[in-house]
Design a protein around this motif. Structure first.
Motif, short mmCIF file in Angstrom:
data_model
loop_
_atom_site.label_atom_id
_atom_site.label_comp_id
_atom_site.label_asym_id
_atom_site.label_seq_id
_atom_site.Cartn_x
_atom_site.Cartn_y
_atom_site.Cartn_z
N ASP A 143 45.55 53.65 42.78
CA ASP A 143 43.97 53.43 42.64
C ASP A 143 43.42 52.25 41.60
N LYS A 144 43.84 50.97 42.89
CA LYS A 144 43.68 49.62 42.43
C LYS A 144 42.19 49.20 41.15
N GLU A 145 41.34 50.12 41.18
CA GLU A 145 40.56 50.11 40.32
C GLU A 145 40.11 50.80 39.26
N ASP A 146 41.11 51.93 38.99
CA ASP A 146 41.73 52.57 37.67
C ASP A 146 41.40 51.23 36.51
N TYR A 147 40.17 51.39 36.13
CA TYR A 147 40.09 50.12 34.89
C TYR A 147 40.39 50.93 33.82
N SER A 148 40.74 51.75 33.46
CA SER A 148 40.91 52.26 32.11
C SER A 148 42.18 52.88 32.02
N ALA A 149 42.76 52.52 33.44
CA ALA A 149 44.52 52.38 33.22
C ALA A 149 45.06 50.91 32.57
N LEU A 150 44.34 50.02 33.65
CA LEU A 150 44.06 48.61 33.30
C LEU A 150 43.92 47.44 32.19
N TYR A 151 43.18 48.86 31.02
CA TYR A 151 42.52 48.29 29.59
C TYR A 151 43.50 48.69 29.58
N ASN A 152 44.10 49.70 29.56
CA ASN A 152 45.47 51.03 28.63
C ASN A 152 46.89 49.58 28.62
N ILE A 153 47.19 48.97 29.58
CA ILE A 153 48.26 48.20 29.85
C ILE A 153 47.90 47.08 29.43
N ILE A 154 46.42 46.39 29.34
CA ILE A 154 46.57 45.23 28.23
C ILE A 154 47.09 45.69 27.06
N TYR A 155 46.44 47.03 26.49
CA TYR A 155 46.62 47.42 24.96
C TYR A 155 47.80 47.02 24.49
N CYS A 156 48.31 47.54 25.72
CA CYS A 156 50.35 47.53 25.40
C CYS A 156 50.73 46.02 25.00
N TYR A 157 50.38 45.17 26.07
CA TYR A 157 51.14 43.43 26.35
C TYR A 157 50.10 43.32 24.21
N ASP A 158 49.04 43.56 24.54
CA ASP A 158 48.32 43.57 22.96
C ASP A 158 49.26 43.34 21.82
N PHE A 159 49.54 45.10 21.79
CA PHE A 159 50.27 45.99 21.06
C PHE A 159 52.01 45.44 20.25
N LEU A 160 52.53 44.91 22.17
CA LEU A 160 53.28 44.11 21.00
C LEU A 160 53.33 42.31 21.46
N ASP A 161 52.29 41.66 20.99
CA ASP A 161 52.07 40.27 20.94
C ASP A 161 52.89 39.93 22.07
N GLU A 162 52.53 40.45 23.23
CA GLU A 162 53.41 39.95 24.58
C GLU A 162 52.56 39.06 25.51
N ASN A 163 51.60 38.40 24.40
CA ASN A 163 50.29 37.16 25.96
C ASN A 163 50.94 36.97 27.15
N GLU A 164 52.16 36.40 26.91
CA GLU A 164 52.35 35.19 28.28
C GLU A 164 52.78 36.42 29.55
N ASP A 165 53.63 37.69 28.89
CA ASP A 165 54.04 38.79 29.66
C ASP A 165 52.22 39.34 30.33
N ALA A 166 51.65 39.47 30.22
CA ALA A 166 50.24 39.83 29.93
C ALA A 166 49.42 38.73 31.20
N ILE A 167 49.66 38.09 30.91
CA ILE A 167 48.63 36.44 31.59
C ILE A 167 49.66 36.68 33.07
N THR A 168 50.98 36.82 32.89
CA THR A 168 52.05 36.84 34.14
C THR A 168 51.78 38.29 34.85
N PHE A 169 51.44 39.42 34.45
CA PHE A 169 50.27 41.01 35.04
C PHE A 169 49.52 40.29 36.34
N LEU A 170 48.31 39.95 34.89
CA LEU A 170 47.19 40.71 35.73
C LEU A 170 47.28 38.09 36.82
N ASN A 171 48.06 37.57 36.72
CA ASN A 171 47.63 36.91 37.57
C ASN A 171 48.47 37.26 39.13
#
Length: 467
Positions: A166-194
């Protein structure tokens, strides 16, 4: 468990059920109706009614697996884990291939902080599950268990599976970004979001999250563009306007920042955050009357927000209007007497006003609340010296030594205090230590203990240290 009765039928069932409870009569409901009734009450947080529905449901349908699963859910809510386990074991014998039983087993394990076992149990449920819409919920449950275990890579993998379904599962989307944030992987998060945005170009949530990532890596131009796209996708997205305002502040475009914050006030109930930021912007622009007006609005909107009271107090502090600063910090302390920042400001303002006893009380309270900064100890000590409370000042500095051993500023003060009390040996001991640690702080003796400096023995020790 799926709940599929039409909404009208569901309302009729609920009305009949509640009527039955009021009249104490017994009406018949099929098991599906009971399931929907129980689900409704659990979703609404009406646990007592859910328990009644489960009890009556099982009286009418004693062999219903789904109603018994609801019973286990209620056991878990009441921390009756043994009862839940026993019932689930019975159900497992009856239906060993029912994934719902494993999901509830995992729930029991999770509530007891056995997250590793919960994951393994959910993986069994996943093997048993059919490729249907419920499988996304399973992926989400596994992802959450991995979050509990701080296994962010694994958690992210399963939340991404949710998005695949479900591409509109925003709860999952927020959790994915939370994982990137916790690991300080901001550049990877940017690549994923783009990559996500390439497939979902009008997803305001993704644009908003992308803007936040760019903000974190201080690429403010790209952050601004991302928030603009979030607003184009949804022009009533309050969060995007707030974040855009923050970026504009960073770029010192304060008028534009104010405009964006004001849009949020028009779109929704005023937030103390937006009001406070508008106040700060006006302050940066030198528009003091408007700045303080918005600081007032901030504390009116949220009296518990310490940043609002601190903003007003510091505003008047900077204007050297210490009486007004004191008035507002007193109001803040009346609302929250355990806020260490309030007491620190209270002490500093009273010191400026030369209200020494109140200043000492403020510094003491600051220390009592756990603010052990060196300057707090020193400031309290100096106020006690000014009050002639030499013994109390010594006691305060001895406590400070526990946190800051071998500190010249403390040793010079202890030396001066002991000389003042005619405890010459102790005075010489601390002065010697102080001069060895850092003789450049010798001005402390001159400023706080001018009479001590007149002593020939003290002058001799200081002049020898200079050589």
């Amino acid at each position: 468990m799926e709940f599929g009765l039409p909404e009208d039928n569901n309302k009729i069932s609920l009305t009949r059920f509640e009527s039955m409870l009021k009249t104490n009569s017994v009406l018949f409901f099929d098991s599906n109706e009971f399931e929907n009734i129980i689900h409704h009450y659990l979703e609404s947080g009406k646990i007592a009614l859910a328990k009644k529905a489960v009890k009556l449901g099982l009286e009418q349908h004693p062999s219903s697996i789904n109603l018994k699963l609801f019973q286990t859910e209620l056991y878990v809510m009441e921390n009756k884990f043994d009862e839940a386990d026993m019932l689930l074991n019975e159900l497992h014998i009856l239906e060993p291939s029912n994934e719902e039983i494993y999901i509830q087993k995992a729930n029991v394990l999770s509530k007891q902080d056995m997250h590793e076992k919960a994951v393994n149990t959910l993986l069994i449920a996943l093997d048993l599950a059919q490729e249907d819409e419920g499988i996304g919920d399973l992926y989400a449950l596994i992802g959450m268990e991995y979050l509990f275990l701080d296994q962010f890579d694994n958690a992210r993998t399963y939340f991404k599976k949710c998005l695949d379904i479900d591409k509109e599962d925003y709860s999952a989307l927020y959790n994915i970004i939370y994982c990137y944030d916790f690991l300080d992987e901001n550049e990877d998060a940017i690549t994923f979001l783009n990559a996500y945005i390439d497939k979902n170009p009008y997803c305001e949530v993704a644009w908003h999250q992308l803007g936040r990532q760019y903000y974190t890596v201080k690429d403010f131009d790209k952050a601004l563009t991302a928030f603009d796209f979030a607003i184009i996708s949804d022009d009533s997205f309050v969060g995007a306007y707030l974040e855009k305002g923050k970026v504009l502040e960073k770029k010192k475009r304060f008028h534009e920042a104010i405009d964006n914050y004001k849009i949020t006030l028009a779109l929704d109930e005023p937030t103390s955050f937006a009001l406070l930021r508008i106040g700060y912007c006006y302050e940066k622009l030198g528009e003091d009357d408007l700045a303080v007006q918005y600081f007032y609005k901030t504390v009116h909107e949220d009296p518990l927000l310490d940043k609002g009271w601190i903003a007003i107090t510091k505003f008047y502090n900077k204007k050297h209007n210490y009486q007004k600063a004191l008035f507002y910090i007193n109001k803040a302390i009346n609302i929250d007497a355990e806020n260490v920042i309030y007491w620190k400001l209270y002490a500093q303002i009273n010191l400026r006003l030369n209200f020494l006893e109140e200043a000492e009380r403020g510094f003491k309270k600051t220390l009592d609340l756990g603010n052990y900064e060196l300057q707090t100890w020193l400031s309290r000590s100096d106020v006690l010296i000014a009050l002639g409370e030499y013994e109390a000042s010594i006691h305060n500095l001895i406590q400070a030594v526990e946190f800051y051993p071998e500190t010249a500023e403390i040793e010079f003060r202890l030396a001066g205090l002991h000389f003042t009390l005619h405890e010459t040996n102790k005075g010489q001991y601390h002065l010697k230590n102080a001069l060895i640690l850092n003789h450049e702080y010798e001005f402390i003796i001159e400023e706080l203990f001018p009479n001590v400096l007149k002593k020939p023995s003290v002058q001799q020790m200081i002049s020898q240290a200079r050589k």
